[in-house]
Write an enzyme that holds these catalytic residues in place. Sequence first.
Site, PDB file in Angstrom:
ATOM      1  N   ASP A  54       0.674  -1.084   0.115  1.00  0.00           N
ATOM      2  CA  ASP A  54       0.099  -0.041  -0.016  1.00  0.00           C
ATOM      3  C   ASP A  54       0.762   1.343   0.118  1.00  0.00           C
ATOM      4  OD1 ASP A  54      -2.358  -1.786   0.207  1.00  0.00           O
ATOM      5  OD2 ASP A  54      -2.416  -1.363   2.189  1.00  0.00           O
ATOM      6  N   TYR A 112       6.238 -10.035   7.240  1.00  0.00           N
ATOM      7  CA  TYR A 112       6.032  -8.622   7.583  1.00  0.00           C
ATOM      8  C   TYR A 112       6.698  -8.139   8.924  1.00  0.00           C
ATOM      9  CZ  TYR A 112       3.367  -8.228   3.307  1.00  0.00           C
ATOM     10  OH  TYR A 112       2.997  -8.088   1.798  1.00  0.00           O
TER      11      TYR A 112
END
Length: 247
Positions: A54, A112
């Site tokens: 994003d 992540y």
Amino acid sequence: MSVRNIKVKIAYNGAAYHGFQRQENALSVQNVLEDRLSRLTASEVKINGCSRTDTGVHANEYFFSFLTEHSIPCNNIIRGMNSLLPNDIAVLDCEEVSADFHARYSCRGKEYIYKILNRSVRDPFLDELALHYPYELDVDKMNRAGKYIEGTHDFLSFCGALGVKENTVRTVSLCEVKREGDLVILTVRGDGFLYNMVRIIAGTLIYVSEGRISPEDIPKIIESRDRELAGVTAKPCGLYLNRVFYD
């Protein structure tokens, strides 16, 4: 001239970009990479990224692949790209791979991390690189909650996309929180992730620390498949694609 399949490892600071994926009306990491690769090879290059990220999200390790008939050696791709790229994107490695390799479809899992600056005063050197949270975080409670996130579950409650039609079952092999000085770092590893999933996990664990959600509430939040029961979507600035796994 035979067609070569090239696999490239990069890292980038995503603060200036509208995510990785190519955009028509905004600057993305893919836009920049394709422009520079096309210049380097004197031909139009389209790349396949390992993941979408994003706006404002970073990557310590990111892979893309592309096809080319150019004979340029991989070492020269590294040198040439790093001379053409802006300072917030770096090519770390490059290799020629088999024709069936695809950066996205050959991926077997990702890791992540989410960085939280956990002190009363913000750090100007971590602006847009970590979430500033000024209240003491209870790492033990966050880890108790994280254990319930591990495993194979339907993670619809942790998905930011409305009207999702895809399969929302994923396997999370690690969900762990550690304190490193003023930084609290969440690590989440799995076979795949839904839209905003790690940021929602981060926001939910912050709610756990605040006492709004108990660690033992996590299983029923997962079972509910109701996004409203999980925590907020944490800001993108703290999120990093940290590792990408291939066979």
